[in-house]
Scaffold this active site. Structure first.
Site, PDB file in Angstrom:
ATOM      1  N   GLY A 107     -22.114   5.586  -1.735  1.00  0.00           N
ATOM      2  CA  GLY A 107     -21.104   6.105  -2.665  1.00  0.00           C
ATOM      3  C   GLY A 107     -20.911   5.156  -3.832  1.00  0.00           C
ATOM      4  CE  LYS A 116      -4.515   0.829   0.662  1.00  0.00           C
ATOM      5  NZ  LYS A 116      -5.696   0.090   0.232  1.00  0.00           N
ATOM      6  CB  VAL A 150     -18.861   0.261  -2.884  1.00  0.00           C
ATOM      7  CG1 VAL A 150     -19.277  -1.170  -2.570  1.00  0.00           C
ATOM      8  CG2 VAL A 150     -17.434   0.305  -3.397  1.00  0.00           C
ATOM      9  CE1 TYR A 182     -28.271   5.916  -5.592  1.00  0.00           C
ATOM     10  CE2 TYR A 182     -28.059   4.427  -7.465  1.00  0.00           C
ATOM     11  CZ  TYR A 182     -28.771   5.378  -6.758  1.00  0.00           C
ATOM     12  OH  TYR A 182     -30.005   5.787  -7.227  1.00  0.00           O
ATOM     13  N   GLY A 224     -23.701   4.650   3.672  1.00  0.00           N
ATOM     14  CA  GLY A 224     -22.797   5.180   2.645  1.00  0.00           C
ATOM     15  C   GLY A 224     -23.217   4.735   1.261  1.00  0.00           C
TER      16      GLY A 224
HETATM   17  P1  NAD Z   1     -17.081   6.616  -1.685  1.00  0.00           P
HETATM   18  O1  NAD Z   1     -16.275   7.734  -1.142  1.00  0.00           O
HETATM   19  O2  NAD Z   1     -17.483   6.638  -3.129  1.00  0.00           O
HETATM   20  O3  NAD Z   1     -18.425   6.451  -0.831  1.00  0.00           O
HETATM   21  C1  NAD Z   1     -18.498   6.650   0.540  1.00  0.00           C
HETATM   22  C2  NAD Z   1     -19.871   7.247   0.821  1.00  0.00           C
HETATM   23  O4  NAD Z   1     -20.028   7.340   2.235  1.00  0.00           O
HETATM   24  C3  NAD Z   1     -20.035   8.656   0.242  1.00  0.00           C
HETATM   25  O5  NAD Z   1     -21.239   8.744  -0.481  1.00  0.00           O
HETATM   26  C4  NAD Z   1     -20.047   9.531   1.495  1.00  0.00           C
HETATM   27  O6  NAD Z   1     -20.832  10.704   1.328  1.00  0.00           O
HETATM   28  C5  NAD Z   1     -20.637   8.590   2.516  1.00  0.00           C
HETATM   29  N1  NAD Z   1     -20.394   8.949   3.912  1.00  0.00           N
HETATM   30  C6  NAD Z   1     -19.362   9.645   4.442  1.00  0.00           C
HETATM   31  N2  NAD Z   1     -19.527   9.761   5.777  1.00  0.00           N
HETATM   32  C7  NAD Z   1     -20.665   9.105   6.096  1.00  0.00           C
HETATM   33  C8  NAD Z   1     -21.364   8.854   7.320  1.00  0.00           C
HETATM   34  N3  NAD Z   1     -20.918   9.324   8.492  1.00  0.00           N
HETATM   35  N4  NAD Z   1     -22.498   8.128   7.281  1.00  0.00           N
HETATM   36  C9  NAD Z   1     -22.980   7.650   6.102  1.00  0.00           C
HETATM   37  N5  NAD Z   1     -22.362   7.877   4.906  1.00  0.00           N
HETATM   38  C10 NAD Z   1     -21.225   8.592   4.920  1.00  0.00           C
HETATM   39  O7  NAD Z   1     -16.272   5.287  -1.336  1.00  0.00           O
HETATM   40  P2  NAD Z   1     -16.458   3.855  -1.989  1.00  0.00           P
HETATM   41  O8  NAD Z   1     -15.494   3.695  -3.093  1.00  0.00           O
HETATM   42  O9  NAD Z   1     -17.915   3.624  -2.217  1.00  0.00           O
HETATM   43  O10 NAD Z   1     -15.967   2.925  -0.801  1.00  0.00           O
HETATM   44  C11 NAD Z   1     -16.768   2.695   0.346  1.00  0.00           C
HETATM   45  C12 NAD Z   1     -15.968   1.964   1.399  1.00  0.00           C
HETATM   46  O11 NAD Z   1     -15.523   0.711   0.869  1.00  0.00           O
HETATM   47  C13 NAD Z   1     -14.700   2.694   1.842  1.00  0.00           C
HETATM   48  O12 NAD Z   1     -14.496   2.419   3.211  1.00  0.00           O
HETATM   49  C14 NAD Z   1     -13.604   2.036   1.014  1.00  0.00           C
HETATM   50  O13 NAD Z   1     -12.348   2.076   1.664  1.00  0.00           O
HETATM   51  C15 NAD Z   1     -14.096   0.610   0.948  1.00  0.00           C
HETATM   52  N6  NAD Z   1     -13.623  -0.104  -0.246  1.00  0.00           N
HETATM   53  C16 NAD Z   1     -13.918   0.352  -1.478  1.00  0.00           C
HETATM   54  C17 NAD Z   1     -13.460  -0.337  -2.602  1.00  0.00           C
HETATM   55  C18 NAD Z   1     -13.794   0.150  -3.984  1.00  0.00           C
HETATM   56  O14 NAD Z   1     -13.606  -0.620  -4.937  1.00  0.00           O
HETATM   57  N7  NAD Z   1     -14.272   1.365  -4.161  1.00  0.00           N
HETATM   58  C19 NAD Z   1     -12.708  -1.512  -2.448  1.00  0.00           C
HETATM   59  C20 NAD Z   1     -12.435  -1.985  -1.160  1.00  0.00           C
HETATM   60  C21 NAD Z   1     -12.898  -1.259  -0.067  1.00  0.00           C
END
Ligand code: NAD
Length: 350
Positions: free
Chosen positions: A187, A80, A189, A191, A185
């Site tokens: 976001g 990382k 993932v 949605y 959340g």
């Molecule tokens: P993202 O930033 O697109 O989505 C996160 C969402 O959480 C956003 O819509 C944000 O507004 C919301 N949020 C922030 N604070 C909040 C709260 N207090 N309560 C509720 N919602 C809140 O991130 P992502 O890419 O969707 O990833 C989501 C999680 O999954 C993260 O923890 C990330 O590390 C983990 N993850 C993602 C991936 C990936 O492929 N994107 C892979 C492995 C792990």
């Protein structure tokens, strides 16, 4: 500041501190373990308050990647990197290029990909100076949509399969019909996961800090919207944390009514002992790094030049059987699922 005796050091093979005066780059690259292959892991861009905080984060995350890739049956090691700074203010082409030159110095032992604070566009920019980066190719995912490098669709699909596995094992149901899933959340993932769950017959309760995404979820997915504070108190079968880490803690455990926890967020348990508390209370916890491995599986196929949506989907779908193995072994050995996942990962590393 200690490094070799740091509590999170855990036999890391390599740690690089990369500085570039002209662009202001301050980055740390960590390679935890390359027994199964070269290390692959995201680049987090974050305004760490101290160097110690950045070191702790990169060590913890890179070790996590070793376990995640081992559990996802990928020929990859764990690594990382972190860039210290505010991505909204400090991110420049010069800085990303300086970071790319830092990757060159590692000669392919570590391959970078996007993470919090970085995007597939950033990976494209880094790729101008190095081949040791991935997650920037345009690709057609297994939903048939074209998107730029980002792995979220694969992560969401893995998370969906994880919820199906937990529902089958814990509730004895092979369908999501009539079940309520709370997503914290909505976001990239969360949605997409919501869409898959609704397609599978589930009802959604969602929370986010972003009002526009909530309005969309209400309209497109008929989701019930609650505040970020109230999500823990809702009657639901499955709680799916897809925003932040450490949301499963003593306080929220008093309030959660879900009998299954399965979501994409990293480091969902506030501390390792919480795994035992969940086990004692009969809550089926799908270990986060097994659930969210879809992302690394997706970037692995991209980076190795073998991207084929069907193959990626099949591999990500394997999260279902991995979790079933964990749930059954947890039941047999009377140990928390979080502990069982770590044990299996260590067995594979040996
Ligand atoms: P993202 O930033 O697109 O989505 C996160 C969402 O959480 C956003 O819509 C944000 O507004 C919301 N949020 C922030 N604070 C909040 C709260 N207090 N309560 C509720 N919602 C809140 O991130 P992502 O890419 O969707 O990833 C989501 C999680 O999954 C993260 O923890 C990330 O590390 C983990 N993850 C993602 C991936 C990936 O492929 N994107 C892979 C492995 C792990």
């Amino acid at each position: 500041m200690s490094v070799f005796s740091h509590p999170e050091f855990d036999h890391h093979e390599h740690l690089s501190f990369v500085h570039d005066e002209a662009s202001g780059l301050r980055a740390i690259m960590a390679v935890h373990n390359t027994r199964l292959g070269h290390a692959l892991g995201g680049t987090r861009f974050y305004p760490y308050a101290t160097d110690e905080e950045a070191i702790r984060d990169v060590l913890r995350l890179s070790r996590g990647m070793t376990y995640k890739s081992a559990m996802a049956r990928l020929p990859l090691g764990g690594g990382k990197s972190v860039i210290i700074g505010d991505p909204r203010k400090d991110k420049t082409k010069e800085l990303l290029h300086a970071f790319g030159r830092g990757l060159n110095a590692l000669g392919g032992r570590y391959i970078a990909a996007e993470d919090s604070g970085t995007t597939s566009e950033d990976m494209k920019c880094i790729h101008q100076v190095t081949e040791y980066v991935t997650g920037y190719h345009d690709k057609v995912d297994f939903e048939g949509r074209t998107h730029s490098g980002e792995p979220s669709p694969a992560t969401a699909y893995g998370c969906y399969m994880a919820i199906r596995a937990a529902v089958e094992h814990h509730l004895g149901k092979d369908s999501l019909n009539g079940l309520t899933v709370g997503i914290q959340g909505m976001g990239s993932v969360g949605y997409r996961l919501g869409r898959l769950l609704v397609g599978g017959g589930a009802r959604l309760i969602v929370a986010d800090v972003n009002e526009s995404v909530l309005a969309e979820a209400r309209q497109e997915l008929d989701a019930e919207v609650v505040s970020t504070e109230d999500i823990y108190d809702q009657p639901m079968d499955v709680f799916s944390p897809c925003a932040l880490g450490a949301t499963i803690n003593q306080e929220t455990l008093q309030r959660l009514q879900a009998s299954i926890i399965a979501g994409a967020a990293n480091n969902q348990l506030d501390r390792p002992e919480t795994g035992q508390v969940l086990f004692d209370r009969g809550i089926c916890y799908a270990p986060d790094y097994v659930v969210n491995a879809g992302g690394v599986i997706d970037v692995y196929y991209e980076q190795s030049g073998q991207y084929d949506p069907e193959r990626v989907q099949r591999h990500v779908g394997g999260i279902h059987s991995t979790l079933t193995e964990i749930f059954e072994r947890s039941q047999r050995e009377k140990k928390p699922t979080s502990e069982i996942a770590d044990t299996i990962a260590r067995e594979r590393l040996r």
